[in-house]
Design a protein around this motif. Sequence first.
Motif, short mmCIF file in Angstrom:
data_model
loop_
_atom_site.label_atom_id
_atom_site.label_comp_id
_atom_site.label_asym_id
_atom_site.label_seq_id
_atom_site.Cartn_x
_atom_site.Cartn_y
_atom_site.Cartn_z
N GLN A 32 0.85 -1.19 0.00
CA GLN A 32 0.00 0.00 0.00
C GLN A 32 0.88 1.24 0.00
O GLN A 32 1.20 1.81 1.04
N GLN A 33 1.28 1.65 -1.17
CA GLN A 33 2.13 2.83 -1.34
C GLN A 33 2.11 3.26 -2.80
O GLN A 33 1.82 2.47 -3.69
N CYS A 34 2.36 4.53 -3.02
CA CYS A 34 2.48 5.04 -4.38
C CYS A 34 3.46 6.20 -4.38
O CYS A 34 3.85 6.68 -3.32
N PHE A 35 3.86 6.63 -5.58
CA PHE A 35 4.85 7.70 -5.63
C PHE A 35 4.66 8.52 -6.90
O PHE A 35 3.88 8.17 -7.77
N PHE A 39 7.41 22.12 -13.27
CA PHE A 39 6.66 21.84 -14.49
C PHE A 39 5.41 21.02 -14.17
O PHE A 39 5.51 19.88 -13.74
N ARG A 40 4.24 21.64 -14.28
CA ARG A 40 2.94 20.99 -14.13
C ARG A 40 2.77 20.15 -12.85
O ARG A 40 2.30 19.00 -12.90
N PRO A 41 3.15 20.68 -11.69
CA PRO A 41 3.03 19.89 -10.46
C PRO A 41 1.58 19.52 -10.12
O PRO A 41 1.34 18.51 -9.47
N ASP A 42 0.63 20.35 -10.60
CA ASP A 42 -0.79 20.03 -10.35
C ASP A 42 -1.18 18.71 -11.00
O ASP A 42 -2.02 17.98 -10.47
N GLN A 43 -0.54 18.39 -12.14
CA GLN A 43 -0.85 17.13 -12.82
C GLN A 43 -0.31 15.93 -12.03
O GLN A 43 -0.93 14.87 -11.99
N ASN A 44 0.87 16.12 -11.41
CA ASN A 44 1.40 15.05 -10.54
C ASN A 44 0.51 14.84 -9.33
O ASN A 44 0.28 13.71 -8.89
N ALA A 45 -0.03 15.96 -8.78
CA ALA A 45 -0.94 15.86 -7.63
C ALA A 45 -2.19 15.07 -8.01
O ALA A 45 -2.63 14.18 -7.28
N LYS A 46 -2.74 15.39 -9.18
CA LYS A 46 -3.96 14.69 -9.66
C LYS A 46 -3.68 13.20 -9.86
O LYS A 46 -4.48 12.35 -9.50
N ARG A 47 -2.52 12.90 -10.46
CA ARG A 47 -2.20 11.50 -10.74
C ARG A 47 -1.95 10.73 -9.44
O ARG A 47 -2.34 9.57 -9.30
N MET A 48 -1.31 11.40 -8.47
CA MET A 48 -1.07 10.74 -7.19
C MET A 48 -2.40 10.41 -6.52
O MET A 48 -2.57 9.32 -5.97
N CYS A 94 -3.87 6.91 -5.26
CA CYS A 94 -4.36 6.74 -3.89
C CYS A 94 -5.76 6.13 -3.86
O CYS A 94 -6.04 5.23 -3.07
N ARG A 95 -6.63 6.63 -4.74
CA ARG A 95 -8.00 6.09 -4.79
C ARG A 95 -7.99 4.61 -5.14
O ARG A 95 -8.77 3.83 -4.61
N ARG A 96 -7.07 4.23 -6.04
CA ARG A 96 -7.03 2.84 -6.51
C ARG A 96 -6.64 1.86 -5.40
O ARG A 96 -7.08 0.71 -5.40
N ILE A 97 -5.79 2.31 -4.45
CA ILE A 97 -5.36 1.39 -3.40
C ILE A 97 -5.81 1.86 -2.01
O ILE A 97 -5.19 1.53 -1.00
N GLY A 112 -2.23 -1.05 -13.49
CA GLY A 112 -1.31 -0.49 -14.49
C GLY A 112 -1.35 1.02 -14.61
O GLY A 112 -0.35 1.66 -14.89
N ALA A 113 -2.54 1.62 -14.39
CA ALA A 113 -2.68 3.06 -14.54
C ALA A 113 -2.31 3.82 -13.26
O ALA A 113 -2.31 5.05 -13.24
N ALA A 114 -2.03 3.08 -12.17
CA ALA A 114 -1.63 3.71 -10.90
C ALA A 114 -0.10 3.64 -10.78
O ALA A 114 0.52 2.69 -11.25
N LYS A 115 0.48 4.66 -10.14
CA LYS A 115 1.95 4.66 -9.99
C LYS A 115 2.29 4.02 -8.66
O LYS A 115 2.65 4.69 -7.69
N VAL A 116 2.14 2.71 -8.60
CA VAL A 116 2.38 1.95 -7.37
C VAL A 116 3.63 1.09 -7.53
O VAL A 116 3.96 0.64 -8.63
N GLY A 117 4.31 0.87 -6.41
CA GLY A 117 5.59 0.18 -6.44
C GLY A 117 5.56 -1.21 -7.04
O GLY A 117 6.52 -1.63 -7.68
N GLY A 118 4.47 -1.93 -6.83
CA GLY A 118 4.36 -3.30 -7.34
C GLY A 118 4.55 -3.40 -8.84
O GLY A 118 5.13 -4.37 -9.34
N ASN A 119 4.08 -2.39 -9.57
CA ASN A 119 4.27 -2.38 -11.03
C ASN A 119 5.75 -2.41 -11.38
O ASN A 119 6.17 -3.01 -12.37
#
Length: 341
Positions: free
Chosen positions: A56-59, A75-84, A88-91, A182-189
């Motif tokens: 249970q972690q993401c980055f 550069f576009r930090p708001d987009q990183n916030a949205k993706r994070m 988070c919602r996924r896990i 796959g669409a989440a930036k989680v360590g397991g991938n």
Amino acid sequence: MGKAVNVDWSKLGFGYMKTDFRYVSMWKDGQWDEGKLVEDNRLTLSEASTALHYGQQCFEGLKAYRRKDGQIQLFRPDQNAKRMNSSCRRILMPEIPEEKFVDACIQVVKANEDYVPPYGTGATLYLRPFMIGVGDNLGVKPAPEYLFCVFCVPVGPYFKGGLAPVNFTVAEYDRAAPYGTGAAKVGGNYAGSLLPHELAVKKGFADCIYLDPATHRKIEEVGAANFFGITRDDKFVTPKSPSILPSITKYSLMHIAKEYLGMEVEERDVFIDRLDEFKEAGACGTAAVITPIGGIEYKGNLHIFYSETEVGPVTRKLYDTLCGIQFGDVEAPEGWTVKVK
């Protein structure tokens, strides 16, 4: 700049270096605390933390750039916030308010300003925001507490001798499952990608290409980056799939291709047996911006795009334009850059 830091900007790679401050915030009893900058780069956590047992972690990954005028911008930090938050919602981790995320990044850059490489070196300050489930927890369920951190490291340009094409081979392994993470930036991938990457490198390739997990007919990702191709009639094409990590670099390149270079842009299926529709190809992501693809090996055949040694003209134009925006030399679309001070 403040104190002199003992860094040889020309020798930087993509490796860890302890910088002065990092940001830490705790979530417990249903809310985030204020968060603070700390000097200690060690975390102390419960042996029963969900991050250690249940993944249970993401980055995230983003960069701060020093402009010609000495100012620093993100550069576009708001987009990183949205993706994070999407990860988070996924896990089932708590979302981090967008303003808090961006503010944490700005605080970390300001506190480590001396580590932002000078303009012209090609080097940048890489930021790594991450969230982990912590606390005393044994069952497979969301953690009772969470830790959100942002640390930074100066990193060198990805290509030391300038932009250069590399070759890839198609993996026999899958990076993600259909309807998986796959669409989440989680360590397991990433843990799952270590073996196929090593096998590709042993065969003499830069990394491997992952096909779609359901049919193994379509390109999904190139190592830990997104794929794009330039068709013979100058369209910018990139794969569409629910198990691809939505790259902020890719969406930025799509905008640049359309609005700056006047190209048609398509997000669609890219079939592995139809590579000859592309005259150029590349992989894109935060670290390298663009990695030009010389050739792709599939079933024993190496398909060459523009060249194994030269970078295609469209790929170079995309790279120069995006880097120009990131370093403040090309006018950015509205809201793409955030000044740090």
